[in-house]
Design a protein around this motif. Structure first.
Motif, short mmCIF file in Angstrom:
data_model
loop_
_atom_site.label_atom_id
_atom_site.label_comp_id
_atom_site.label_asym_id
_atom_site.label_seq_id
_atom_site.Cartn_x
_atom_site.Cartn_y
_atom_site.Cartn_z
N ASP A 159 0.84 -1.20 0.00
CA ASP A 159 0.00 0.00 0.00
C ASP A 159 0.88 1.25 0.00
O ASP A 159 2.01 1.22 0.49
CB ASP A 159 -0.86 -0.02 1.27
CG ASP A 159 -2.18 0.72 1.10
OD1 ASP A 159 -2.36 1.39 0.07
OD2 ASP A 159 -3.02 0.60 2.00
N ASP A 160 0.34 2.34 -0.56
CA ASP A 160 1.02 3.64 -0.55
C ASP A 160 2.43 3.53 -1.12
O ASP A 160 3.37 4.18 -0.62
CB ASP A 160 1.10 4.22 0.88
CG ASP A 160 -0.27 4.31 1.54
OD1 ASP A 160 -1.28 4.25 0.82
OD2 ASP A 160 -0.32 4.43 2.77
N GLU A 181 -3.95 4.43 -6.91
CA GLU A 181 -4.90 4.86 -5.87
C GLU A 181 -5.30 6.32 -6.07
O GLU A 181 -4.50 7.12 -6.55
CB GLU A 181 -4.21 4.85 -4.49
CG GLU A 181 -3.79 3.55 -3.94
CD GLU A 181 -3.43 3.71 -2.47
OE1 GLU A 181 -4.12 3.09 -1.66
OE2 GLU A 181 -2.47 4.44 -2.13
MG MG Z 1 -3.22 3.32 0.05
#
Ligand code: MG
Ligand code: C2E
Ligand code: MG
Ligand code: MG
Length: 293
Positions: free
Chosen positions: A187-188, A244
């Motif tokens: 994530d990220d 995202e």
């Molecule tokens: Mg994220």
């Protein structure tokens, strides 16, 4: 505590110190109250999961859902997970929250399966402190087993920093899940303090490019370059790449040209409660049968 702060400031004899201590004190008090309220919220109806679809760039189909925790206190404004997750991480509350998220997501996924809904996977977020619990993976597998779910149904999202800080136990746990066929996303991606070499060692299946790059890509050639490089590396490593925070057509057009696999963002869908998502899916189905879409 206010007295302690005041006394210390008096001893120092400087107004600025008092000002700083008072602010710090207020902030700590606010945090303390929030954790208190959150703990009580766990036994009420104030917590829920929202689900945000991820859309395949090629086909336009909804592929997976990300589960996002929501807290709507009965007596006040909603509190963002970006605020309360880090607080919960400072106490054991994060483990109870993590269990609650797992349980709720599994329950929902099993319900959709039993209703015959064509939904792929629900991905859930794991934070760093959750990994420190020695039986975290066992609990995950146990929870899935209770609902007769497998790797097709539930996936995991972990930030880069969680992966970098992972010890041998966490690594082995992730390797086991990976071996069993679970999807594990970083994530990220691009915002942690990491060297790319860690990508060699971790049993992951997807990269989620952080939304700050997506946000700035139309105007900043640096962000575009980083996105292109992330997509290239991801694909060369055999990973699925997700963008995202896609909020507009301009961003989406760029991302499509870059051959990203999946997109997630307000331009397509906001995170929604399960009943709303069901209505959206039903609407898409009808539109498809009508040939109007
Ligand atoms: Mg994220
Ligand atoms: P995340 O995992 O990176 O989740 C994506 C965040 O981006 C979500 O914020 C989502 O609502 C938001 N988002 C999605 N599309 C867009 C868009 O187009 N524009 C913008 N500006 N934002 C978009 P949210 O729900 O506030 O969650 C924030 C963070 O809190 C999450 O970031 C995750 O780190 C954490 N979090 C949320 N739910 C959970 C959970 O169940 N467990 C744990 N451990 N952490 C969670
Ligand atoms: Mg996430
Ligand atoms: Mg984030």
């Amino acid at each position: 505590n206010a007295d302690v702060a005041k006394n210390r400031a008096k001893l120092d004899g400087r107004g600025s110190v008092w000002f700083f201590d008072q602010q710090l004190h207020d902030e700590l008090l606010h945090q303390h109250r929030l954790v208190d309220r959150l703990e009580r919220a766990m036994d009420s109806e104030e917590l829920s999961l929202h689900y945000q679809p991820q859309v395949a760039v090629g086909s336009g189909r909804i592929e997976n859902l990300e589960a996002l925790l929501r807290w709507q206190p009965a007596d006040g404004a909603p509190v963002s997970p970006a605020e309360f997750i880090p607080l919960a991480e400072r106490s054991d509350l994060i483990h109870r929250l993590g269990d609650w998220v797992m349980e709720t997501a599994c329950h929902q996924r099993a319900q959709w399966r039993d209703a015959g809904r064509a939904i792929e996977r629900i991905d859930i977020n794991f934070s760093g402190r959750q990994m420190s619990r020695s039986d975290v993976f066992q609990r995950f597998e146990d929870c899935l087993a209770r609902y007769d779910l497998g790797p097709r149904h539930i996936g995991l999202e972990l930030t880069e920093n969680v992966l970098i800080e992972a010890d041998d136990r966490v690594l082995e746990g992730l390797q086991r899940l990976h071996h069993l066929g679970f999807r594990i996303a970083i994530d990220d991606f691009g915002t942690g303090y990491s060297s790319l070499s860690y990508l060699k060692h971790f049993p992951v299946t997807a990269l989620k490019i952080d939304r700050t790059f997506v946000r700035d890509a139309p105007d900043q050639s640096e962000d575009r370059a980083i996105m292109e490089a992330a997509i290239f590396i991801g694909h060369r490593l055999g990973l699925e790449v997700v963008a995202e925070g896609v909020e507009n057509l301009e961003q989406f057009t760029l991302i499509r040209e870059m051959r990203c696999d999946l997109v997630q963002g307000f331009y397509f869908f906001h995170p929604m409660p399960a009943p709303e998502l069901e209505r959206v899916l039903d609407g898409l189905l009808v539109a498809h049968q009508d040939g109007s879409c």
